[in-house]
Write a protein that holds these residues in place. Structure first.
Motif, short mmCIF file in Angstrom:
data_model
loop_
_atom_site.label_atom_id
_atom_site.label_comp_id
_atom_site.label_asym_id
_atom_site.label_seq_id
_atom_site.Cartn_x
_atom_site.Cartn_y
_atom_site.Cartn_z
N ASP A 36 0.83 -1.22 0.00
CA ASP A 36 0.00 0.00 0.00
C ASP A 36 0.86 1.27 0.00
O ASP A 36 0.54 2.27 0.66
CB ASP A 36 -0.94 0.02 1.22
CG ASP A 36 -1.91 -1.14 1.23
OD1 ASP A 36 -2.23 -1.65 0.14
OD2 ASP A 36 -2.35 -1.55 2.33
N GLY A 37 2.00 1.21 -0.71
CA GLY A 37 2.88 2.36 -0.78
C GLY A 37 3.78 2.55 0.41
O GLY A 37 4.60 3.48 0.45
N ASN A 38 3.66 1.70 1.41
CA ASN A 38 4.50 1.78 2.59
C ASN A 38 5.66 0.81 2.47
O ASN A 38 5.50 -0.33 2.03
CB ASN A 38 3.69 1.46 3.85
CG ASN A 38 2.56 2.46 4.07
OD1 ASN A 38 2.79 3.66 4.06
ND2 ASN A 38 1.35 1.94 4.25
N GLU A 39 6.84 1.28 2.88
CA GLU A 39 8.06 0.47 2.75
C GLU A 39 8.46 -0.09 4.11
O GLU A 39 8.48 0.62 5.12
CB GLU A 39 9.19 1.33 2.18
CG GLU A 39 10.50 0.57 2.02
CD GLU A 39 11.61 1.45 1.50
OE1 GLU A 39 12.77 0.98 1.43
OE2 GLU A 39 11.33 2.63 1.16
N PHE A 40 8.83 -1.40 4.12
CA PHE A 40 9.24 -2.07 5.33
C PHE A 40 10.58 -2.75 5.08
O PHE A 40 10.65 -3.81 4.45
CB PHE A 40 8.20 -3.12 5.75
CG PHE A 40 6.85 -2.55 6.06
CD1 PHE A 40 6.51 -2.16 7.35
CD2 PHE A 40 5.90 -2.37 5.04
CE1 PHE A 40 5.25 -1.63 7.63
CE2 PHE A 40 4.66 -1.84 5.32
CZ PHE A 40 4.32 -1.47 6.61
N PRO A 41 11.68 -2.15 5.55
CA PRO A 41 12.99 -2.79 5.37
C PRO A 41 13.10 -4.04 6.24
O PRO A 41 12.56 -4.10 7.35
CB PRO A 41 13.97 -1.70 5.83
CG PRO A 41 13.19 -0.85 6.77
CD PRO A 41 11.77 -0.86 6.26
N ALA A 42 13.83 -5.05 5.75
CA ALA A 42 13.95 -6.30 6.48
C ALA A 42 15.19 -7.06 6.03
O ALA A 42 15.90 -6.64 5.10
CB ALA A 42 12.70 -7.16 6.27
N HIS A 43 15.45 -8.16 6.73
CA HIS A 43 16.59 -9.01 6.43
C HIS A 43 16.10 -10.34 5.88
O HIS A 43 15.30 -11.03 6.54
CB HIS A 43 17.43 -9.25 7.69
CG HIS A 43 17.94 -7.98 8.31
ND1 HIS A 43 17.18 -7.24 9.20
CD2 HIS A 43 19.13 -7.31 8.15
CE1 HIS A 43 17.88 -6.18 9.59
NE2 HIS A 43 19.07 -6.20 8.95
N LYS A 44 16.53 -10.68 4.68
CA LYS A 44 16.07 -11.91 4.04
C LYS A 44 16.32 -13.14 4.90
O LYS A 44 15.50 -14.05 4.97
CB LYS A 44 16.74 -12.07 2.68
CG LYS A 44 16.29 -11.09 1.61
CD LYS A 44 16.98 -11.37 0.30
CE LYS A 44 16.53 -10.40 -0.79
NZ LYS A 44 17.22 -10.66 -2.08
N SER A 45 17.44 -13.17 5.55
CA SER A 45 17.80 -14.36 6.33
C SER A 45 16.80 -14.62 7.45
O SER A 45 16.36 -15.76 7.68
CB SER A 45 19.21 -14.22 6.90
OG SER A 45 19.30 -13.04 7.71
N LEU A 46 16.42 -13.54 8.17
CA LEU A 46 15.47 -13.71 9.28
C LEU A 46 14.06 -14.02 8.76
O LEU A 46 13.33 -14.82 9.34
CB LEU A 46 15.46 -12.47 10.16
CG LEU A 46 14.65 -12.57 11.46
CD1 LEU A 46 15.13 -13.73 12.30
CD2 LEU A 46 14.73 -11.27 12.26
N LEU A 47 13.69 -13.38 7.65
CA LEU A 47 12.38 -13.67 7.06
C LEU A 47 12.29 -15.14 6.65
O LEU A 47 11.28 -15.81 6.88
CB LEU A 47 12.14 -12.78 5.84
CG LEU A 47 12.01 -11.27 6.10
CD1 LEU A 47 11.78 -10.53 4.77
CD2 LEU A 47 10.88 -10.97 7.07
N ALA A 48 13.36 -15.64 6.02
CA ALA A 48 13.36 -17.03 5.57
C ALA A 48 13.32 -18.01 6.74
O ALA A 48 12.74 -19.09 6.65
CB ALA A 48 14.59 -17.29 4.71
N CYS A 49 13.94 -17.62 7.86
CA CYS A 49 13.93 -18.50 9.04
C CYS A 49 12.55 -18.54 9.70
O CYS A 49 12.23 -19.51 10.40
CB CYS A 49 14.95 -18.01 10.07
SG CYS A 49 16.67 -18.26 9.56
#
Length: 603
Positions: A36-49
């Motif tokens: 919805d136009g909002n940006e959420f930075p994250a870490h791929k490694s933690l998301l995948a875990c």
């Protein structure tokens, strides 16, 4: 060379804390999730875990594995924010306002650890205002435990929900599965069938796409519990289509109402009260030397009392029995109006038979007995009611026996007793009638005699006599044994057990004190004696207590006390629901919102 394995409890938490700090500072973030136009930075490694969805997305061979920006279109920014916070902190922030967004995000992203927490939140917060919403959310996301609890809450509080105008829309927006479960339920307290029908009609018409579920809902309406005028109007309404099978059930219910005397033989699921439970009915008799007009109900498990109905006739020395959860009250003595200027009312022996229907709280006078009877006995064999002996008009003793055919609403003569007899007791074991004691026209004192009658053979046969002569006593069958309890003018308080298989009597533990003119009923394997009188200082003294006899352990126990001294009563177990007059008021007030059928269903 020695070695050891050490574990640091704080390390796991520290790692999560550091990840959260890196995310907050946007350091080492290798992907941005856009919703919805909002940006959420994250870490791929933690998301995948933490997510099977992201684990599959970030495989080496996918284009997303090398992307730094990923657009997510199915979930909301609120839901993603909550789930990301959970992934980074293990804490899930929940409220009813954000729950649906959170569940959508957790389900779509396959963050499975968050879903049970959402389910438990629904269970913990389910209340009067949110129960319908909880059921809908639980149904939508297949939260089985939460759905079960929400439906249970709604069923138990449906009577309250129907009273609140603010809850009308919530009920009408209830999901299909929950509505079907409600209508199938046997345990809806304090809601009449008429009110349930109105709710079903409203719910079906609230959204025309629901008409596909009309059949399953109407299949579970208990039509025999609906008044006749409601059935006729339901049959002719056109707003909700009725299948041929549903119309047949409505016609069957109309026929049920058209043959009131036969109703005990026509019982099935569609005439069974919901949320019914067994109550001991205290019928007739006297209290403080005054005839009791109200029929009371007693719950032996909770020791609660309720006023059930008003007797159409004040009686004593009468009989009661139950067939198809209808209560029959037969004969007895009833006070007549004073005549010829006298102040005291005289007692007349009657042959009137009344039948009480707890479904509609109605009395019906069925065919009268051929003889006027008091101090007689009655029992039920093959759904025929037998009236045996007793005292008739002008104190004459009777040897006659008659039986009531429910199907024809007629009384016919059966095989007479060997003697004219009154004050005897009777019970049924394996469809065989047993009578004991009483007084005959040839005896001044009570007798010990025992007779049986097999309806198919049509002959009274003498059996082994009791060891104690009894008059005005009671008998009860429990499993394969017959018990005789106290009568009037007995020198002992002993009770006896008869084994039909061996034609043998055995004395059992006596009651602590004598008792007569009491009510008796069997609940499971316990025989209850309610009220009555006892002898004290050569006088009849009323008793208020209820005592129970444990037939398995030959043991007496005091249960509780009556509200007032009660004697000369008869007792039977009748299944009642807890619909009261006040509950019926909202049934009449709950109107159909969308359809002209409102004028047809509501009075």
């Amino acid at each position: 060379m020695s070695s050891f394995l050490a574990y640091c409890k704080s390390h796991r938490g520290m790692v999560f804390t550091q990840y959260q700090m890196l995310r907050a500072q946007r350091q080492l973030c290798d992907v941005s999730l856009i919703v919805d136009g909002n940006e959420f930075p994250a870490h791929k490694s933690l998301l995948a875990c933490s997510s099977d969805y992201f684990r599959a997305m970030f495989k080496d061979y996918t284009k997303e594995s090398k992307a730094t920006v990923i657009h997510l279109k199915v979930i909301s920014s609120t839901g993603l924010q909550t789930i990301l916070d959970f992934i980074y902190t293990s804490w899930l922030s929940l409220s009813l306002n954000t729950l649906e967004d959170t569940l959508e995000a957790a389900s779509y992203l396959q963050v499975l650890d968050a879903i049970p927490l959402c389910s438990q939140f629904l269970i913990n917060t389910c209340d009067f205002e949110s129960c319908c919403y909880s059921a809908n959310i639980a149904s939508k996301f297949y939260l089985t435990d939460a759905l079960t609890e929400a439906e249970k809450y709604i069923i138990n509080n449906l009577w309250r929900l129907l009273q609140e105008d603010l809850c009308d829309i919530e009920l009408l927006e209830l999901n299909v599965k929950s509505m079907i479960n409600f209508i199938k339920s046997n345990d809806i307290p304090r809601v009449s069938e008429k009110c349930l029908l109105t709710l079903v009609l409203n719910w079906l018409q609230y959204d025309n796409t629901r008409l596909a579920y009309a059949k399953v809902l109407f299949d579970n309406i208990r039509y025999a519990l609906l008044p006749l005028d409601i059935l006729r109007k339901l049959y002719t309404q056109t707003d909700v289509p009725l299948t041929a099978s549903i119309k047949c059930m409505i016609i069957k219910a109309i026929n049920y109402h058209s043959a009131p005397s036969r109703q005990p033989l026509l019982q099935d699921k569609y005439s069974t009260l919901r949320n019914q439970k067994g109550w001991i009915m205290l019928v007739g008799g006297t209290a403080n030397e005054t005839f009791v007009e109200n029929m009371l109900g007693f719950d032996v498990y909770s020791h609660k009392w309720r006023s059930v109905t008003t007797l159409p006739l004040k009686v004593q020395h009468h009989c009661t029995c139950v067939i198809g959860n209808f209560l029959y009250v037969l004969g007895g003595e009833t006070p007549e109006r004073p005549q010829n200027g006298t102040k005291d009312a005289t007692l007349a022996v009657t042959n009137i038979v009344y039948r009480y229907d707890p479904r509609f709280d109605q009395w019906l006078q069925v065919s009268c007995m051929l003889e006027h009877r008091a101090q007689f006995s009655c029992c039920v064999v093959d759904k025929y009611i037998f009236a045996i002996g007793g005292r008739g008009d002008q104190q004459t003793l009777l040897s006659s026996v008659e039986l009531y055919d429910i199907n024809r609403d007629t009384w016919t003569k059966s095989k007479d007793l060997p003697f004219k007899m009154h004050g005897h007791a009777s019970t049924v074991h394996n469809n065989i009638i047993y009578i004991s004691g009483g007084k005959t026209d040839t005896q001044v004192n009570s007798c010990k005699d025992v007779y049986l009658l097999n309806r198919l053979e049509g002959q009274w046969k003498k059996q082994a006599p009791m060891s104690i002569a009894r008059f005005g006593h009671q008998m009860a069958t429990v499993k394969d044994s017959i018990f005789t309890f106290l009568g009037i003018y007995e020198p002992f308080s002993d009770i006896e057990k008869y084994e039909p298989k061996h034609n043998q009597w055995t004395r059992l533990r006596p009651l602590p004190f004598d008792r007569f003119c009491y009510g008796l009923v069997v609940v499971e394997q316990t025989v209850l004696l309610l009220g009555g009188k006892k002898w004290q200082d050569a006088q009849e003294v009323p008793t208020q207590n209820i005592v129970g006899y444990d037939t398995e352990n030959d043991r007496w126990e005091e249960i509780c006390s009556l509200a007032f001294p009660f004697s000369g009563l008869q007792c039977s177990v009748l299944k009642l629901s807890d619909i009261t007059e006040s509950n019926e008021k909202f049934s009449k007030a709950y109107t159909l919102k969308k359809s002209t059928i409102s004028s047809g269903i509501e009075e």
